[in-house]
Design an enzyme around this catalytic site. Sequence first.
Site, PDB file in Angstrom:
ATOM      1  N   GLU A  91       0.550  -1.129   0.145  1.00 57.02           N
ATOM      2  CA  GLU A  91      -0.282  -0.087   0.149  1.00 57.02           C
ATOM      3  C   GLU A  91       1.140   1.003  -0.493  1.00 57.02           C
ATOM      4  OE1 GLU A  91      -2.314  -1.351   3.613  1.00 57.02           O
ATOM      5  OE2 GLU A  91      -3.486  -1.029   1.999  1.00 57.02           O
TER       6      GLU A  91
ATOM      7  N   GLU B  84      -3.702 -10.045   3.028  1.00 56.49           N
ATOM      8  CA  GLU B  84      -3.791  -9.310   4.241  1.00 56.49           C
ATOM      9  C   GLU B  84      -4.886 -10.650   4.298  1.00 56.49           C
ATOM     10  OE1 GLU B  84      -3.294  -7.556   1.767  1.00 56.49           O
ATOM     11  OE2 GLU B  84      -2.856  -5.407   3.270  1.00 56.49           O
TER      12      GLU B  84
END
Length: 707
Positions: free
Chosen positions: A109, A129
């Site tokens: 990210e 994730e």
Amino acid sequence: MGDLVQFTKSGNVGVITINNPPVNALSPGVPEGISDAIDQLQKDDGLKAAVLIGGGSTFIAGADIKELEKMAAGKPRGAGLLPLLLKIEDCRKPVVAAIHGTALGGGMETAMACHYRVAVRSAKVGQPEVKLGIIPGAAGTQRLPRLAGVAKAVEMCSEGNPVAAEGALRLGLIDKLINGDLLAGAIAFAQELAAKPIPKTRERHDKLGTPEQNAPVFAAARENARKKQRGLLAPLAAIDAVEAATKMPFGEGCQVEQTLFVECLTSPQAKALMHVFFAEREVAKIPDIPKDTPLIPVKTAGVVGAGTMGGGISMVLANAGIPVLVKEADQAALDRGTSNIQKNYANSVKRGRFTQQFVDERLKLIQPTLSLDGFADVDLVIEAVFEGMALKKEVFAQLDKVCKPGAILASNTSTLDIDEIASATHRPQFVVGTHFFSPANVMRLLEIVRGKATSKEVIATSMQLAKKLGKVGVLVGNCRGFVGNRMFHPYVRESVFLLEEGASVQEVDSVLYDFGMAMGPLAVGDLAGLDVGWRIRKEYRHLEKRGIRQPFAGDRLCEMGRFGQKTGRGWYKYDENRRAIPDPEVTALVRKWAAEAKIPQRQITREEILDRCLYALVNEGARILEEGYALRPGDIDIIYINGYGFPAHRGGPMWYADTVGLKNVYHRILEFHKQHGELWEPAPLLKQLAAQGKTFADYSMEKRATA
Ligand code: 3H9
């Protein structure tokens, strides 16, 4: 800026280096350090651009999972990463992410908020994730589709698998591959950017597709997630969040992502999966075996026995690049074994798991033989002959004569006493159990059985070998069935008792399948072969206490030749595609046998089926823990998840018991004890922890503290 992030200059390029070993996680202090560095970059007129790079072996591997665990347990959440990523993206000078190792989760990210990304060929990027039960929480689901397109973003966020640098380049996730020194290449790249635009990922829309294009992508992804990630919340939440990116402005999409992120983070699934993440790493730590224990080089190996297990183990060794001799007693058995290996490899090529070239190279590493002659030079032998003590001892006595001093002699026994096997040799310190799970080339678990004389070097080498073979090695003590099968025995026992008391095969299996087990216990029996347990029970019958109820329906089926899938009949009937079909004959037979044995029949609830099967595991697990045959409750969890199809999102049997509450588990076991007698005697450790209001996790922590 603290010690975690350094800001230096290389000509007119600022270099922001993150130094938070081992994986440069975004622990407290790292985001703040990056933020300070961006301030300095903005202020310094001598700087035109910056490179963001990880010190050590990797870029940022994500948020600090220990911090996420604390948040999941209720610690208030700070502003998160989002403001920092906006700050990087809004920086008036270009920032280049320079990636080596892995850019995962929050690391990915961060890289996507940079204006450009360069990477070495060996780098990998991804949003893993979901494997922790959460979704990207710092706009990963919003920026990824803008860079890689919707379909790829949905896949990466919902399945969690990383993409290698070359693939990432093709997708547009990476702008350039760097050959040679990464930092130098990234600085050179940054210097060329002065005249170029400073693109903000969040302002891109060209890859977001149209509703007509996207609808089938989301529908297929949801169907896939429901099928392949059965019972998991995060994959579906990740798909919802990526969908939001296609339907609303960036800021609103981020809000949707945040809501879903928090929902996932606070779910029991995320807590369980984070436990599994750390437990899987902790199994490698053995208190009395220091990290620097010398290892025995394993360059060549031999396998005795080319049956299902021996063949699978040979493939595992060859897949890791280790040449292996495979020995069988006669030509027919050797030919059968070789042909099975070839068939298995051919299937892997068909399924796209391996290339033909890879398989051809592996097959060259596997050398079939009828004699032990070549075994004199190998570093490791794994014995995988029929499960019988006399035969195993005979093989070990021969190996002792033939093998060079210092060679590791391992047995793939699944139940037998490793010390007794070792007693057939003059070198018990080199004897160890390596219990692979079937099919050995697929299942990740490897139980490494420590005999009373097994040396530390042999254990350390076996643990390291497990990693090299792509397995999770878990050290267990030498008790009957070791950890996995010792617990599996009461689990299966209860499933058969339940049948004998009135439940149907489908009821028992469906309850455990719906809980998340890969298969119900009876279907597993059919797959593994009912005759395996039957033979073992016959061998150990003399050890059974008189007057204690034993399950008998499975043995009766074996007496009728119903061994499971291999004979086309077991608890189920099987069609030509090995599909299980309920068999009314089995229901009728079990009812008849139960009547003859005067077992009262009753309606059995789904709750009772679940509790009896799972608490049988937990009670035995507690005994194993107390007796020291497993080092930690987490080790048992890892064994069950990787060897027995226990759902990872339930954390393993011991973690599951903690979530139910040990008091509740204990009281239920007391009820079973009253109804069903001695077999349900509560484990003393369970009784003690329940009385103290503690969990297995507390027990493990206290033990660690006093070690
Ligand atoms: C996330 O980023 C959420 C975001 O959306 C942001 C939201 C705001 N944290 O695996 P190894 C430790 S979620 C803390 O043996 P390898 C690990 O416990 C995160 N610790 O090495 C071990 O400690 P120890 C998304 C971590 O070389 C040591 O590092 N990211 C973390 O075989 C070495 O680990 C992930 O899910 C962490 N993030 O593999 C990536 N990562 O030595 C998770 C590792 O005391 N990590 N540790 O036992 C991995 O997949 C592998 O560790 C990696 C290295 C591939 C990086």
